[in-house]
Design an enzyme around this catalytic site. Structure first.
Site, short mmCIF file in Angstrom:
data_model
loop_
_atom_site.label_atom_id
_atom_site.label_comp_id
_atom_site.label_asym_id
_atom_site.label_seq_id
_atom_site.Cartn_x
_atom_site.Cartn_y
_atom_site.Cartn_z
CG LEU A 131 7.70 -2.33 -6.76
CD1 LEU A 131 9.07 -2.30 -7.44
CD2 LEU A 131 6.68 -3.06 -7.64
CB THR A 132 4.10 -4.74 -0.72
OG1 THR A 132 3.06 -5.24 -1.57
CG2 THR A 132 3.80 -3.29 -0.33
CB THR A 152 -1.17 0.38 2.93
OG1 THR A 152 0.26 0.37 2.94
CG2 THR A 152 -1.65 0.47 1.49
CG ASP A 207 -17.81 -8.41 -2.18
OD1 ASP A 207 -16.66 -8.48 -1.69
OD2 ASP A 207 -18.36 -9.39 -2.74
CD GLU A 208 -13.21 -9.49 1.54
OE1 GLU A 208 -12.81 -9.52 2.71
OE2 GLU A 208 -12.63 -10.04 0.60
CE LYS A 266 -10.13 -1.52 -0.16
NZ LYS A 266 -9.14 -0.88 -1.07
N PRO A 286 -5.80 -26.55 0.93
CG PRO A 286 -4.56 -24.78 1.81
CD PRO A 286 -4.71 -25.61 0.59
CG ASP A 305 -13.80 -21.44 9.16
OD1 ASP A 305 -13.27 -20.94 8.16
OD2 ASP A 305 -15.03 -21.43 9.36
NE ARG A 306 -9.73 -15.85 5.73
CZ ARG A 306 -9.97 -15.46 4.48
NH1 ARG A 306 -11.14 -14.94 4.15
NH2 ARG A 306 -9.07 -15.58 3.54
P1 NAD Z 1 -2.62 -6.80 -4.63
O1 NAD Z 1 -2.32 -7.17 -3.23
O2 NAD Z 1 -2.41 -7.80 -5.71
O3 NAD Z 1 -1.76 -5.51 -5.06
C1 NAD Z 1 -1.63 -4.40 -4.22
C2 NAD Z 1 -0.59 -3.47 -4.85
O4 NAD Z 1 -0.50 -2.29 -4.04
C3 NAD Z 1 0.81 -4.08 -4.93
O5 NAD Z 1 1.40 -3.80 -6.18
C4 NAD Z 1 1.56 -3.37 -3.82
O6 NAD Z 1 2.95 -3.27 -4.06
C5 NAD Z 1 0.87 -2.02 -3.81
N1 NAD Z 1 0.98 -1.34 -2.52
C6 NAD Z 1 0.69 -1.86 -1.29
N2 NAD Z 1 0.94 -0.95 -0.33
C7 NAD Z 1 1.37 0.17 -0.97
C8 NAD Z 1 1.77 1.45 -0.54
N3 NAD Z 1 1.78 1.77 0.79
N4 NAD Z 1 2.14 2.36 -1.44
C9 NAD Z 1 2.15 2.06 -2.77
N5 NAD Z 1 1.79 0.85 -3.24
C10 NAD Z 1 1.41 -0.09 -2.35
O7 NAD Z 1 -4.12 -6.28 -4.61
P2 NAD Z 1 -5.30 -6.48 -5.68
O8 NAD Z 1 -5.93 -7.80 -5.45
O9 NAD Z 1 -4.80 -6.09 -7.01
O10 NAD Z 1 -6.34 -5.38 -5.16
C11 NAD Z 1 -6.29 -4.04 -5.64
C12 NAD Z 1 -7.41 -3.25 -5.00
O11 NAD Z 1 -8.66 -3.87 -5.29
C13 NAD Z 1 -7.31 -3.17 -3.47
O12 NAD Z 1 -7.68 -1.88 -3.09
C14 NAD Z 1 -8.34 -4.19 -3.00
O13 NAD Z 1 -8.86 -3.83 -1.74
C15 NAD Z 1 -9.38 -4.08 -4.10
N6 NAD Z 1 -10.21 -5.28 -4.32
C16 NAD Z 1 -9.59 -6.49 -4.51
C17 NAD Z 1 -10.39 -7.60 -4.78
C18 NAD Z 1 -9.76 -8.96 -5.02
O14 NAD Z 1 -10.49 -9.95 -5.17
N7 NAD Z 1 -8.45 -9.08 -5.12
C19 NAD Z 1 -11.79 -7.49 -4.82
C20 NAD Z 1 -12.36 -6.23 -4.61
C21 NAD Z 1 -11.56 -5.12 -4.38
P1 TYD Z 2 -9.73 -15.16 -0.35
O1 TYD Z 2 -9.28 -15.46 -1.73
O2 TYD Z 2 -8.72 -14.98 0.71
O3 TYD Z 2 -10.69 -13.90 -0.48
P2 TYD Z 2 -11.68 -13.24 0.64
O4 TYD Z 2 -11.42 -13.84 1.95
O5 TYD Z 2 -11.20 -11.85 0.58
O6 TYD Z 2 -13.04 -13.47 0.13
O7 TYD Z 2 -10.70 -16.34 0.10
C1 TYD Z 2 -11.86 -16.65 -0.63
C2 TYD Z 2 -12.59 -17.74 0.14
O8 TYD Z 2 -11.78 -18.92 0.15
C3 TYD Z 2 -12.84 -17.39 1.58
O9 TYD Z 2 -14.10 -17.94 1.98
C4 TYD Z 2 -11.72 -18.11 2.33
C5 TYD Z 2 -11.49 -19.34 1.48
N1 TYD Z 2 -10.11 -19.87 1.49
C6 TYD Z 2 -9.87 -21.22 1.82
O10 TYD Z 2 -10.81 -21.99 2.09
N2 TYD Z 2 -8.59 -21.66 1.82
C7 TYD Z 2 -7.53 -20.86 1.54
O11 TYD Z 2 -6.36 -21.32 1.59
C8 TYD Z 2 -7.79 -19.48 1.18
C9 TYD Z 2 -6.66 -18.56 0.86
C10 TYD Z 2 -9.10 -19.04 1.17
#
Ligand code: NAD
Ligand code: TYD
Length: 336
Positions: A35-36, A100, A126-127, A154, A205, A272-273
């Site tokens: 529960l972060t 983590t 995919d990142e 990752k 943004p 930009d990031r």
């Molecule tokens: P999220 O950030 O929404 O959720 C992460 C969860 O992990 C939270 O509930 C948090 O409390 C828990 N957590 C974090 N650190 C922890 C720890 N040390 N111990 C126990 N629990 C912990 O993430 P998400 O977007 O649901 O992503 C889930 C997984 O999918 C991740 O492994 C991420 O790398 C992968 N993933 C995400 C995306 C995306 O677009 N969001 C795409 C591809 C893969």
């Molecule tokens: P994000 O959702 O952070 O996923 P990831 O970086 O893991 O692909 O961002 C998706 C794309 O959107 C990425 O190219 C960064 C861009 N972005 C913005 O332009 N503005 C924002 O405020 C955020 C959060 C992301």
């Protein structure tokens, strides 16, 4: 079948728990989550009372806790979602991602080995392939070339997981999905941030020129892909899970403005990031040919469903956007 899910209170993990408990009566789920800021028990309210569900509050880096949990529960499989999952936060402070994503994954792998867990599904991204020049698309053999502290952590965890298969024959399967979107996503990622800002009439943004390309995958399609890989994937293999929907960010933002009835003048192109990956693209025909999985939800339909969810759940949004979120938002955006 009993599954241990890590990170099941986050966006994708909670979607997996909700989908599985409501569609498959043969599965029991134990959810270990710290529960972060990203973990939210409200995401699990629809299933929290199920007798096939148990929540355990704890850290995946806590070896004694993980060991005790595996001894008590004896799950057939672990699906490891828990992570620090946001690139921008990892840029502001890399240490939680390394703790983590690397130590946590190592701790789970070690415990899974000691308890001879029957399958360890490691949820990755995919990142790890880094930024691809068009027209390249990454298959599972594409070199790893991560750019951010998040994606490097990752990639490292993928390699650790692979090493446990090669060295100890732990039955590991790795999935690498593209960018997810859908209900309950924390409004730090592009789509939920833009939807909630648009609904509140705030500025949107967009980093740099907004021409960065991501492949969008509806979260339930991702969950179905994970389940396919869990049930029918082969030990030691990697499976990409893509949405077949590559779009530049600015186009996504414009679709959100059109669907919410807000003006394009809300778009603000900002600094930009650092290290921003220009383009992700991946092939997921391996998962399709081995398991029959394909993405089912078209982007327009998935986006409409997602926007409606954010409209209907203003309280959820208000709660997650209060407190620490404001501090994060100022830290990440105020200087841009
Ligand atoms: P999220 O950030 O929404 O959720 C992460 C969860 O992990 C939270 O509930 C948090 O409390 C828990 N957590 C974090 N650190 C922890 C720890 N040390 N111990 C126990 N629990 C912990 O993430 P998400 O977007 O649901 O992503 C889930 C997984 O999918 C991740 O492994 C991420 O790398 C992968 N993933 C995400 C995306 C995306 O677009 N969001 C795409 C591809 C893969
Ligand atoms: P994000 O959702 O952070 O996923 P990831 O970086 O893991 O692909 O961002 C998706 C794309 O959107 C990425 O190219 C960064 C861009 N972005 C913005 O332009 N503005 C924002 O405020 C955020 C959060 C992301």
């Amino acid at each position: 079948m009993k599954l241990l899910i890590t990170g099941g209170a986050g966006f994708i993990g909670s979607a997996f728990v909700r989908l599985t408990l409501t569609t498959d009566a043969a599965v029991r789920i134990v959810n270990l989550d710290k529960l972060t800021y990203a973990g939210n028990l409200a995401n699990l309210e629809p299933v929290a009372e199920s007798e096939r569900y148990r929540f355990v509050h704890g850290d995946i880096c806590d070896a004694a806790l993980v060991d005790g949990l595996l001894a008590d529960e004896r799950p057939e499989a672990i699906i490891h979602f828990a992570a620090e999952s946001h690139v921008d936060r990892s840029i502001l402070s890399a240490s939680p991602a390394f703790e983590t994503n690397l130590r946590g994954t190592f701790t789970l792998l070690e415990a899974a080995r000691q308890h001879a867990v029957g399958r360890f599904l490691h949820v990755s991204t995919d990142e790890v392939y880094g930024s691809l020049e068009p027209p390249a698309e990454a298959d599972e053999n594409f070199p790893l070339n991560p750019s951010s502290p998040y994606s490097a952590s990752k990639a490292g965890s993928d390699l650790l997981a692979r090493s446990y298969f090669v060295t100890y024959r732990l039955p590991v399967v790795i999935t690498r999905a593209s960018n997810n979107y859908g209900p309950y996503q924390f409004p730090e990622k592009l789509i939920p941030l833009m939807i909630s800002n648009a609904l509140e009439g705030r500025q949107l943004p967009v980093y740099g020129d907004g021409q960065q390309i991501r492949d969008w995958l509806y979260v339930e399609d991702h969950c179905r892909g994970i389940r396919s890989a869990l049930d029918r994937g082969r030990d030691g293999e990697i499976y990409n899970i893509g949405g077949n929907c590559s779009l530049p960010n600015l186009q996504v933002v414009r679709k959100i403005l059109a669907a919410t009835g807000r003006p394009e003048s809300l778009i603000r192109q900002v600094q930009d990031r650092p290290g921003h990956d220009r383009r992700y693209a991946l092939r997921s025909d391996k998962l399709t040919s081995e398991t029959g999985w394909t993405p089912e939800v078209e982007f327009e339909a998935g986006l409409a469903r997602t926007i409606q969810w954010y409209r209907d759940n203003a309280d959820w949004v208000r709660n997650v956007k209060s407190g620490d979120y404001q501090t994060y938002y100022a830290r990440n955006y105020a200087h841009r």
